[in-house]
Write a protein that holds these residues in place. Structure first.
Motif, PDB file in Angstrom:
ATOM      1  N   UNK A  29      13.231 -42.916  46.068  1.00  0.00           N
ATOM      2  CA  UNK A  29      12.514 -41.659  45.904  1.00  0.00           C
ATOM      3  C   UNK A  29      13.434 -40.505  46.284  1.00  0.00           C
ATOM      4  N   UNK A  30      13.593 -39.574  45.362  1.00  0.00           N
ATOM      5  CA  UNK A  30      14.399 -38.375  45.604  1.00  0.00           C
ATOM      6  C   UNK A  30      13.463 -37.268  46.089  1.00  0.00           C
ATOM      7  N   UNK A  31      13.537 -36.956  47.384  1.00  0.00           N
ATOM      8  CA  UNK A  31      12.587 -36.005  47.963  1.00  0.00           C
ATOM      9  C   UNK A  31      12.714 -34.607  47.364  1.00  0.00           C
ATOM     10  N   UNK A  32      13.888 -34.246  46.888  1.00  0.00           N
ATOM     11  CA  UNK A  32      14.065 -32.909  46.310  1.00  0.00           C
ATOM     12  C   UNK A  32      13.222 -32.742  45.049  1.00  0.00           C
ATOM     13  N   UNK A  33      13.002 -33.837  44.328  1.00  0.00           N
ATOM     14  CA  UNK A  33      12.185 -33.769  43.112  1.00  0.00           C
ATOM     15  C   UNK A  33      10.717 -33.498  43.463  1.00  0.00           C
ATOM     16  N   UNK A  34      10.245 -34.087  44.559  1.00  0.00           N
ATOM     17  CA  UNK A  34       8.865 -33.842  44.993  1.00  0.00           C
ATOM     18  C   UNK A  34       8.691 -32.374  45.373  1.00  0.00           C
ATOM     19  N   UNK A  35       9.653 -31.847  46.107  1.00  0.00           N
ATOM     20  CA  UNK A  35       9.593 -30.438  46.501  1.00  0.00           C
ATOM     21  C   UNK A  35       9.606 -29.528  45.278  1.00  0.00           C
ATOM     22  N   UNK A  63       4.514 -38.299  52.431  1.00  0.00           N
ATOM     23  CA  UNK A  63       3.448 -37.507  53.060  1.00  0.00           C
ATOM     24  C   UNK A  63       4.044 -36.387  53.912  1.00  0.00           C
ATOM     25  N   UNK A  64       5.082 -36.698  54.663  1.00  0.00           N
ATOM     26  CA  UNK A  64       5.719 -35.692  55.518  1.00  0.00           C
ATOM     27  C   UNK A  64       6.308 -34.543  54.697  1.00  0.00           C
ATOM     28  N   UNK A  65       6.911 -34.880  53.555  1.00  0.00           N
ATOM     29  CA  UNK A  65       7.478 -33.846  52.685  1.00  0.00           C
ATOM     30  C   UNK A  65       6.391 -32.884  52.226  1.00  0.00           C
ATOM     31  N   UNK A  66       5.264 -33.441  51.781  1.00  0.00           N
ATOM     32  CA  UNK A  66       4.185 -32.613  51.256  1.00  0.00           C
ATOM     33  C   UNK A  66       3.450 -31.861  52.362  1.00  0.00           C
ATOM     34  N   UNK A 265       3.157 -34.917  40.921  1.00  0.00           N
ATOM     35  CA  UNK A 265       3.971 -34.494  42.068  1.00  0.00           C
ATOM     36  C   UNK A 265       5.083 -35.483  42.389  1.00  0.00           C
ATOM     37  N   UNK A 266       4.815 -36.780  42.226  1.00  0.00           N
ATOM     38  CA  UNK A 266       5.769 -37.760  42.766  1.00  0.00           C
ATOM     39  C   UNK A 266       6.397 -38.696  41.742  1.00  0.00           C
ATOM     40  N   UNK A 267       5.827 -38.821  40.547  1.00  0.00           N
ATOM     41  CA  UNK A 267       6.337 -39.824  39.608  1.00  0.00           C
ATOM     42  C   UNK A 267       7.798 -39.598  39.251  1.00  0.00           C
ATOM     43  N   UNK A 268       8.150 -38.350  38.913  1.00  0.00           N
ATOM     44  CA  UNK A 268       9.510 -38.066  38.463  1.00  0.00           C
ATOM     45  C   UNK A 268      10.559 -38.267  39.548  1.00  0.00           C
ATOM     46  N   UNK A 269      10.113 -38.402  40.786  1.00  0.00           N
ATOM     47  CA  UNK A 269      11.065 -38.562  41.894  1.00  0.00           C
ATOM     48  C   UNK A 269      11.576 -39.985  42.037  1.00  0.00           C
ATOM     49  N   UNK A 270      10.961 -40.943  41.338  1.00  0.00           N
ATOM     50  CA  UNK A 270      11.247 -42.346  41.612  1.00  0.00           C
ATOM     51  C   UNK A 270      12.062 -43.068  40.556  1.00  0.00           C
ATOM     52  N   UNK A 271      12.970 -43.921  41.019  1.00  0.00           N
ATOM     53  CA  UNK A 271      13.708 -44.849  40.148  1.00  0.00           C
ATOM     54  C   UNK A 271      13.569 -46.244  40.746  1.00  0.00           C
ATOM     55  N   UNK A 272      13.020 -47.156  39.951  1.00  0.00           N
ATOM     56  CA  UNK A 272      12.867 -48.544  40.393  1.00  0.00           C
ATOM     57  C   UNK A 272      14.046 -49.349  39.854  1.00  0.00           C
TER      58      UNK A 272
END
Length: 385
Positions: A29-35, A63-66, A265-272
């Motif tokens: 998870x790339x936290x910058x993408x969530x922000x 959760x902490x990021x948001x 909010x969060x899908x684009x932040x993830x790479x599996x």
């Protein structure tokens, strides 16, 4: 498949470098993408209060990021509530958005300070009145989910006539009939679905005024898009149209508006990141090889049911000239564990066991859907970077 449409080369290289020496499968998870996604929503819908749908990705770091960004939170269970409280988030920033609740759970949430509850049935309304007196209640309208990749119809919500009766009843039960809610379906491609739902809200607002009840809230749910294989409009287009629908029905003085984004909010932040376990053919005359990976439906890719969500999938060999169509399947001994059989992904003709695949846009509804030790496989490991 070229990554540029879905992820920058720089970000893709970062993912590959980070995962290089780690055991698969893993979710990064790339936290910058969530922000970025949170800021984008706030910019385009400045009048709306954001209640993040915790179920989309409940990882503590997410959760902490948001929380730091100022988000409120939509909870589905008391277990999500307890997690948020453990992380220092007060109950007055939570909405109990699940309409299916045990009476004991309502009592526990009320004791902890939750005062905003969703409902769609007389049974649930009676439970709330007994265990959470004086609470604000919003009533969920039923939407058919047409146009959504992952519809949320039938199970949740009620028709306007039933909602009208429930609201009248709530006033007699020492509750505050506060507003209405709806959800047009996850990854909704038809923006007009918001128009239909908002029109129903306007009808009920007006009808209830005649019954001396003034509603103050519309929760327009989630449904905003993420960047999967099939394109959607930009979030700014969604926001512009939804704002227009609201103002056409309610004028310049809008009621309180809540949104409950999860996926967007969060899908684009993830790479599996997954490894190919086996490549095989079912016969000498088959047109398609089967490619088995070390993650499947039960390891986090449950939204491939009916091939509903189609993730962009990359390989290390981005410049391959010769490709072949393949069937993708997971590792478990369950015949349901086939990811894509009708829709054929194209991979390099030279793909082999031990190669890695990168499923993009997997920050939502993957780790939270991952089973606990089915076939002995551990839950999906998550890294936030």
């Amino acid at each position: 498949m070229s990554p540029q449409k879905y992820i920058s080369q720089k970000d893709f290289d970062k993912i590959k470098t980070f995962s290089k020496d780690k055991k698969t499968p893993l979710l990064i998870i790339d936290k910058s993408k969530i922000e970025e996604r949170y800021d984008e929503l706030k910019k385009n819908l400045p009048f709306a209060k954001i209640y993040y749908a915790v179920k989309a990705n409940p990882d503590d770091e997410v959760i902490k990021i948001l929380d730091k960004k100022g988000s409120n939170f939509d909870i589905a269970t008391i277990f999500e509530m307890d997690q948020l409280i453990r992380l220092g988030i007060s109950a007055d920033r939570m909405s109990f958005g699940n309409t299916i609740k045990k009476e004991s759970d309502i009592a526990y949430a009320y004791k902890k300070g939750v005062r905003l509850f969703a409902t769609d049935s007389l049974s649930d309304l009676n439970k709330i009145s007994r265990q959470a007196p004086g609470s604000k209640v919003f009533f969920r309208l039923l939407c058919d989910g047409n146009g959504a990749d992952w519809p949320l119809s039938r199970k949740f919500g009620a028709y306007p006539d039933m909602i009208f009766r429930l609201i009248l009843k709530s006033k007699k039960l020492n509750l505050i009939p506060y507003g209405l809610s709806f959800h047009v379906g996850s990854q909704q491609r038809d923006i007009g679905q918001w128009d239909n739902a908002i029109s129903q809200c306007k009808y009920l607002f007006d009808s209830l005024t005649d019954a001396d009840i003034e509603l103050k809230l519309i929760n327009i749910g989630g449904g905003f898009p993420s960047n999967y294989l099939e394109p959607t409009q930009n979030i700014s287009i969604y926001a512009k149209e939804v704002t227009r629908f609201l103002k056409e029905d309610f004028g310049p003085n809008l009621p309180e508006i809540i949104i409950e984004p999860g996926r967007s909010l969060v899908a684009d932040s993830g790479v599996l990141v997954t490894e190919i376990i086996m490549v095989s053919s079912k016969s000498t005359t088959t047109n398609y090889d089967w490619v088995y990976t070390d993650v499947g439906k039960f390891g986090g890719l449950i939204e491939t049911i009916d091939e509903a969500i189609k993730y962009p999938i990359l390989t290390d060999d981005l410049d391959c000239k010769e490709t072949k169509e393949v069937i993708l399947a997971g590792p478990t001994c369950d015949s349901m564990d086939i990811l894509y059989e009708n829709y054929k992904y194209k991979l390099s003709k030279n793909i082999k066991e031990g190669d890695r695949l990168y499923f993009l846009t997997t920050g939502a509804y993957t780790a939270s859907y991952s089973s606990v030790y089915f076939n002995g496989f551990p839950p999906l490991k998550v890294y936030v970077i």
